[in-house]
Structure formats: C-alpha cells, structure tokens
Design a protein around this motif. Sequence first.
Motif, short mmCIF file in Angstrom:
data_model
loop_
_atom_site.label_atom_id
_atom_site.label_comp_id
_atom_site.label_asym_id
_atom_site.label_seq_id
_atom_site.Cartn_x
_atom_site.Cartn_y
_atom_site.Cartn_z
N LYS A 1 28.81 32.80 42.99
CA LYS A 1 29.61 32.88 41.76
C LYS A 1 29.81 34.32 41.29
O LYS A 1 30.73 34.60 40.51
N ASP A 2 28.93 35.22 41.75
CA ASP A 2 29.03 36.63 41.34
C ASP A 2 29.85 37.47 42.31
O ASP A 2 30.12 38.64 42.04
N LEU A 3 30.23 36.88 43.44
CA LEU A 3 31.04 37.62 44.41
C LEU A 3 32.50 37.62 43.96
O LEU A 3 33.07 36.57 43.70
N PRO A 4 33.12 38.79 43.84
CA PRO A 4 34.50 38.85 43.36
C PRO A 4 35.51 38.41 44.41
O PRO A 4 35.33 38.63 45.60
N TRP B 1 38.54 41.81 42.45
CA TRP B 1 37.97 43.10 42.85
C TRP B 1 38.99 44.23 42.62
O TRP B 1 38.66 45.26 42.05
N GLN B 2 40.21 44.02 43.06
CA GLN B 2 41.24 45.04 42.90
C GLN B 2 41.51 45.34 41.43
O GLN B 2 41.65 46.50 41.04
N SER B 3 41.58 44.28 40.61
CA SER B 3 41.83 44.47 39.19
C SER B 3 40.69 45.23 38.52
O SER B 3 40.93 46.18 37.76
N SER B 4 39.46 44.84 38.82
CA SER B 4 38.29 45.48 38.20
C SER B 4 38.15 46.92 38.66
O SER B 4 37.87 47.82 37.84
N MET B 5 38.35 47.17 39.95
CA MET B 5 38.23 48.53 40.45
C MET B 5 39.30 49.43 39.87
O MET B 5 39.06 50.61 39.61
#
Length: 272
Positions: A29-32, A37-41
């Motif tokens: 559940k914690d794996l993006p 991932w792209q949005s957060s990075m």
Amino acid sequence: MEHKDYSPWRVKSNSSLKLRDIETLPSPKDLPTDEAWQSSMHKLGDKLNKLQGTLHAGKSKGLLLVLQGMDTAGKDGVIRSVFTHISPLGVRAEAFGAPSDLEKSHDFLWRIHQKTPVLGEMVIFNRSHYEDVLVTRVRGWVKKDTCEKRFDDIKHFESLLSDSGITVLKCYLHISKAEQKKRLQARLDDPHKHWKLQPSDFEDRQLWPKFAEAYEDALSATSTPDAPWYVVPADSKPYRDLFVADLLVQTLESMKLEMPKPLFDLSKVKLD
C-alpha cells in the motif's frame, strides 16, 4: 502534499541496531504507482529547487547529504532522480573511491574535509568518510578498536561542520541480498553497464554478514542530533527516491532559510 514522518527510520544513538529487523521493502500500500511517483517527485523537485535557490542566495548555511549502502543500493540513482530538476549552481556531488598515496599519508578525514560544502552550497557524498570504518574493518586493514576511535573522530568532525553552519543528513540505502543479486545480474546482462562492475562487487557480496555488522556499529555509534542516520528501504527504487527527496525537503525547511536583503533600495529603481 503532506510530509511523511520519518522518525521510525531514524537511527537512535548507541542503539542495538539490527538491520535484519528493518524491512528493505515497504508494504504494497505504500509503494507508489508510476503516476503517483511522477506527480510527487515533480512537486518535491519544485520545492527542492526553490529551497536550494534560497540556500545558495543566502550563503549563511550549507547542507551535506551522505549516501551509503551496499553495492547496487542506488546511490547514483538517488542523485540522478532527486536532483534532476535542481539548478547546478551551488550543488555538487562527490564520489569517494580508494584513497591515493597522498591521501593515505594524511589522516583519514583529510581528503573528506576538502570536499565539504561552503556556505550556500549543497553537497552530496556518494560514499564518504564512513568507508574508513566499513570496508577497512571488513577487509581487516584496521582493527575494530581503531574503528571505534574513528567513530569519535567522525562525531567531532560532523559536530564541527554543524557548528560552522553545515547541516549533515545521512542516509543508509537498505537493500536486501536478494535484490542485490537481481541488480548485479541485470548489469551482467547489459553490456552498457559492464563498466560499473568491479571484482569487489562480487567479493563484498560474499562478506555480506560482516558488512551488515560493520554498518550496524557505525550507524548506531555516529547517529547524533546534529548528524542523524536514516535507514532508507531501497529495494523499490521509486519508494527509495521519494523517501530521500521528501526527507531532504523537510531537512531544508527545518533550516529556516531566508533570502538575503537587497543590496540597495529597489523602490528607487525606475525602468525607462
């Protein structure tokens, strides 16, 4: 985006650290997802770029990020991913290999001190002074009691940096032996990555338990309020990169950076 609480991964000083008790891979559940991932990075990259710009302009503080880990843990990958969108002004990466004859003729911190940040600068160490209490110990080049004395030297050194305005953040990229096997095999299978391989990569793998013990002792002995160690789960590259990026942003925000005041009264400037 909300910041995550990384205190559970912060190493307590002089604790009985056991790396085998810390997961190298978070729960599913914690794996993006790729999109998350792209949005957060992207968001973290924008924040990091602005914070680094303020750090560079102010020239009153500096930051040293230390990256350590077993071979293939992702030190190069973190640097590429986390710092992709950062202005190169005031940012520098330093890699430390085997010391030269000149460097070996000095104390073990001599070559390190020359590469530390100046005020206004962010420096990333790809490996570091910790090699002199890790590989030297595992290979039997120095005795364990020598390493313990060096722990004190390292703490005094990092305290000096802190007193001089340099924030020290240290990340151990925690990879499993099974994941390392996959990454080494991938390098063996890709001719374009053969240049990365060295005999020591495979020799050190056979010494995994000894390296784990050396890391446990070093991290526990040298994690301090001024220079904390964080154990970063590194089997997932996206999760690893988000962890370091977010932790770095939090660290910079805690430094309370400020832009310098203008050198003259800008209100009197009139453009024709």
